[in-house]
Motif scaffolding. Structure first.
Motif, PDB file in Angstrom:
ATOM      1  N   VAL A   1     -32.060  97.531 113.238  1.00  0.00           N
ATOM      2  CA  VAL A   1     -32.925  96.354 113.272  1.00  0.00           C
ATOM      3  C   VAL A   1     -34.390  96.793 113.372  1.00  0.00           C
ATOM      4  O   VAL A   1     -35.277  96.191 112.765  1.00  0.00           O
ATOM      5  CB  VAL A   1     -32.552  95.435 114.472  1.00  0.00           C
ATOM      6  CG1 VAL A   1     -33.428  94.193 114.512  1.00  0.00           C
ATOM      7  CG2 VAL A   1     -31.082  95.038 114.400  1.00  0.00           C
ATOM      8  N   VAL A   2     -34.614  97.874 114.127  1.00  0.00           N
ATOM      9  CA  VAL A   2     -35.989  98.349 114.360  1.00  0.00           C
ATOM     10  C   VAL A   2     -36.631  98.848 113.063  1.00  0.00           C
ATOM     11  O   VAL A   2     -37.793  98.519 112.776  1.00  0.00           O
ATOM     12  CB  VAL A   2     -35.999  99.472 115.432  1.00  0.00           C
ATOM     13  CG1 VAL A   2     -37.382 100.100 115.541  1.00  0.00           C
ATOM     14  CG2 VAL A   2     -35.565  98.926 116.783  1.00  0.00           C
ATOM     15  N   LEU A   3     -35.878  99.597 112.268  1.00  0.00           N
ATOM     16  CA  LEU A   3     -36.457 100.209 111.059  1.00  0.00           C
ATOM     17  C   LEU A   3     -37.029  99.163 110.079  1.00  0.00           C
ATOM     18  O   LEU A   3     -38.209  99.232 109.712  1.00  0.00           O
ATOM     19  CB  LEU A   3     -35.422 101.114 110.378  1.00  0.00           C
ATOM     20  CG  LEU A   3     -35.956 101.929 109.215  1.00  0.00           C
ATOM     21  CD1 LEU A   3     -37.002 102.941 109.687  1.00  0.00           C
ATOM     22  CD2 LEU A   3     -34.833 102.645 108.476  1.00  0.00           C
ATOM     23  N   PRO A   4     -36.222  98.162 109.657  1.00  0.00           N
ATOM     24  CA  PRO A   4     -36.817  97.136 108.768  1.00  0.00           C
ATOM     25  C   PRO A   4     -37.937  96.354 109.446  1.00  0.00           C
ATOM     26  O   PRO A   4     -38.890  95.924 108.783  1.00  0.00           O
ATOM     27  CB  PRO A   4     -35.639  96.213 108.425  1.00  0.00           C
ATOM     28  CG  PRO A   4     -34.562  96.536 109.367  1.00  0.00           C
ATOM     29  CD  PRO A   4     -34.779  97.932 109.850  1.00  0.00           C
ATOM     30  N   LEU A   5     -37.842  96.210 110.777  1.00  0.00           N
ATOM     31  CA  LEU A   5     -38.900  95.494 111.508  1.00  0.00           C
ATOM     32  C   LEU A   5     -40.228  96.237 111.372  1.00  0.00           C
ATOM     33  O   LEU A   5     -41.282  95.628 111.142  1.00  0.00           O
ATOM     34  CB  LEU A   5     -38.490  95.367 112.988  1.00  0.00           C
ATOM     35  CG  LEU A   5     -39.505  94.746 113.940  1.00  0.00           C
ATOM     36  CD1 LEU A   5     -39.782  93.288 113.573  1.00  0.00           C
ATOM     37  CD2 LEU A   5     -39.007  94.814 115.385  1.00  0.00           C
ATOM     38  N   LEU A   6     -40.161  97.569 111.492  1.00  0.00           N
ATOM     39  CA  LEU A   6     -41.392  98.369 111.368  1.00  0.00           C
ATOM     40  C   LEU A   6     -41.953  98.269 109.942  1.00  0.00           C
ATOM     41  O   LEU A   6     -43.169  98.223 109.748  1.00  0.00           O
ATOM     42  CB  LEU A   6     -41.113  99.832 111.733  1.00  0.00           C
ATOM     43  CG  LEU A   6     -40.760 100.066 113.208  1.00  0.00           C
ATOM     44  CD1 LEU A   6     -40.463 101.538 113.454  1.00  0.00           C
ATOM     45  CD2 LEU A   6     -41.867  99.586 114.138  1.00  0.00           C
ATOM     46  N   ILE A   7     -41.056  98.210 108.953  1.00  0.00           N
ATOM     47  CA  ILE A   7     -41.526  98.062 107.557  1.00  0.00           C
ATOM     48  C   ILE A   7     -42.237  96.720 107.386  1.00  0.00           C
ATOM     49  O   ILE A   7     -43.299  96.636 106.761  1.00  0.00           O
ATOM     50  CB  ILE A   7     -40.339  98.183 106.555  1.00  0.00           C
ATOM     51  CG1 ILE A   7     -39.717  99.583 106.645  1.00  0.00           C
ATOM     52  CG2 ILE A   7     -40.780  97.877 105.129  1.00  0.00           C
ATOM     53  CD1 ILE A   7     -38.437  99.765 105.844  1.00  0.00           C
TER      54      ILE A   7
END
Lengths: 408, 42
Positions: free
Chosen positions: A56-62
């Protein structure tokens, strides 16, 4: 505050755009969403909120990187250019999905469920209240977006026509999206041999659990899946950018900050806070905070704005005359009536009804602790808003218009 | 689709997108700085 969890949902959509290609969700789409993807903990107060969920964190950072890249370029080079890509792309995606939707077996049942009128509802006050609430939130009234974006228009812009264009486009998009979604629900109902209302769900479940199920059974499901989740990403990004811009503009104006500094602070703080919703307990927190912010933050601010403009300042006639002077077509006294009577009455009634529901039972059956957090967030948002409003600006230009008005 | 559903769908789409088209054409005709005919200032 809204940006902190809104960004997380756009992150999910981005991840699902990727998952749609191989249809990674498998046959049990609910299990995939809640357990495999979100890593949802059994209760909200798990240790460390269930820990950060890296999927969830990775796409959020994108998502935050895209938002930062757009906003740091400014209004004309960033926001305007981005929307010139997002809006036509969104329109094309929705048209393609609507056409695909209505050509599916069973689509007719879905469209019948959406459009067959039930005239008895006309005489029911709750229908009108629900419609008023829907359009209030759909247009993002009282989010400060309208004020911020309209402040960037040329000084002599046509106010009435721009307002009508915004409302028509918003509801036109909503209806096209409704056609696409209900056609797909009709298709799913036909596949399962049940009625449409049995497959319909709302919110997170509809987009991320029910829709993947439909895609599993649909011809060219992976292509339509990519288009569907991409349209959520485009729609979400344009909204997220507009909401973040409201507090960038406000802090830059009020504290005389350079735009880049204001963007760094605004995006930075919102991005860090959004990580709370990217945890194993993030969905519980998101559900409660969204509920309280919408029903008590936004709705109460809308009510206060209507009361202050319509009753305290009592200048709706002057405002209407000003609008009409600049606009190609005139608005009548019905506008004053809506602002002074209808809007405060409906929002006031909704607030009282909502508070009584809230007192009698915990929203969603959540624990007292989580409900207390929801109340605290909504009240804190209002208090911070009023506090910032009372702080005197360091920017002399900030009061220029006010002084000009007084002199006039 | 049943008749009344078709009428409601066409009515809704007609009013919303027809209204949008009329407003945009007014903005383009007068060129008064509407969102559809000019860009932002800031």
């Amino acid at each position: 505050m809204i940006t902190t969890y809104y960004s997380v949902i756009i992150g999910w959509s981005l991840a699902y755009t990727y998952f749609a290609i191989p249809q990674s969700w498998g046959t049990d789409t609910g299990d995939f969403l809640f357990n495999k993807y979100l890593g949802l903990s059994d209760t909200w107060n798990a240790s460390w909120l269930g820990g950060l969920q890296w999927k969830v964190v990775l796409p959020l950072l994108i998502v935050w990187a895209i938002v930062y890249a757009v906003l740091v370029r400014g209004v004309k080079e960033g926001i305007e250019k981005a929307n010139k890509i997002f809006m036509p792309a969104l329109f094309i995606l929705i048209i393609v999905m609507a056409i695909r939707g209505i050509t599916l077996d069973g689509a007719v049942d879905g469209l019948n469920a959406l459009f067959t009128p039930d005239w008895s509802g006309i005489a029911n006050a709750s229908t009108w209240l629900a419609a008023y609430g829907q359009i209030f939130f759909s247009l993002s009234v009282a989010f400060a977006i309208m004020i911020t974006y309209s402040s960037y228009l040329p000084e002599k812009s046509d106010i009435n026509n721009n307002a009508f264009i915004t409302a028509f486009a918003n509801s036109g998009f909503s209806m096209l999206a409704g056609i696409a979604v209900f056609s797909a629900l009709g298709f799913m109902a036909a596949q399962q041999g049940v009625s449409v209302d049995e497959v319909a769900a709302g919110g997170v479940g509809l987009a991320f659990a029910v829709f993947p199920q439909i895609l599993n059974e649909m011809p060219l499901g992976n292509v339509i899946g990519v288009l569907f989740f991409l349209s959520l990403v485009f729609a979400g990004l344009s909204s997220l950018i507009s909401i973040v811009e409201t507090f960038i503009a406000a802090t830059a104006d009020k504290f005389n900050l350079e735009r880049k500094k204001a963007v760094n602070w605004s995006v930075g703080v919102a991005a860090v806070l959004s990580l709370l919703f990217a945890t194993g307990s993030g969905l519980y927190l998101l559900d409660v905070v969204d509920h309280f912010i919408n029903n008590f933050g936004i709705a109460l601010v809308g009510l206060l704005e209507a009361v202050i403009i319509g009753w305290v300042l009592n200048n709706t006639s002057k405002l209407r005359e000003y609008n009409n002077k600049l606009s190609d077509f005139r608005i009548g006294t019905w506008w004053n009536f809506f602002l002074i009577v209808i809007t405060p009455s409906v929002l006031g009634y909704m607030a009282i009804k909502q508070i009584s529901t809230e007192v009698s039972e915990n929203y969603g059956g959540y624990s007292d602790g989580l409900i207390a957090i929801g109340w605290a967030v909504a009240i804190l948002a209002l208090v911070i808003g009023f506090y910032l409003q009372s702080v005197k600006s360091e920017n002399a230009e900030f009061y220029k218009l006010e002084k000009e008005d007084e002199a006039a | 689709m049943n008749g009344s559903a078709i009428v409601m769908m066409l009515f809704g789409l007609g009013v919303l997108w027809g209204g949008f088209a009329v407003c945009v054409s007014i903005a383009q005709k007068r060129g008064k700085g509407s969102s559809s005919s000019s860009s932002l200032e800031a």
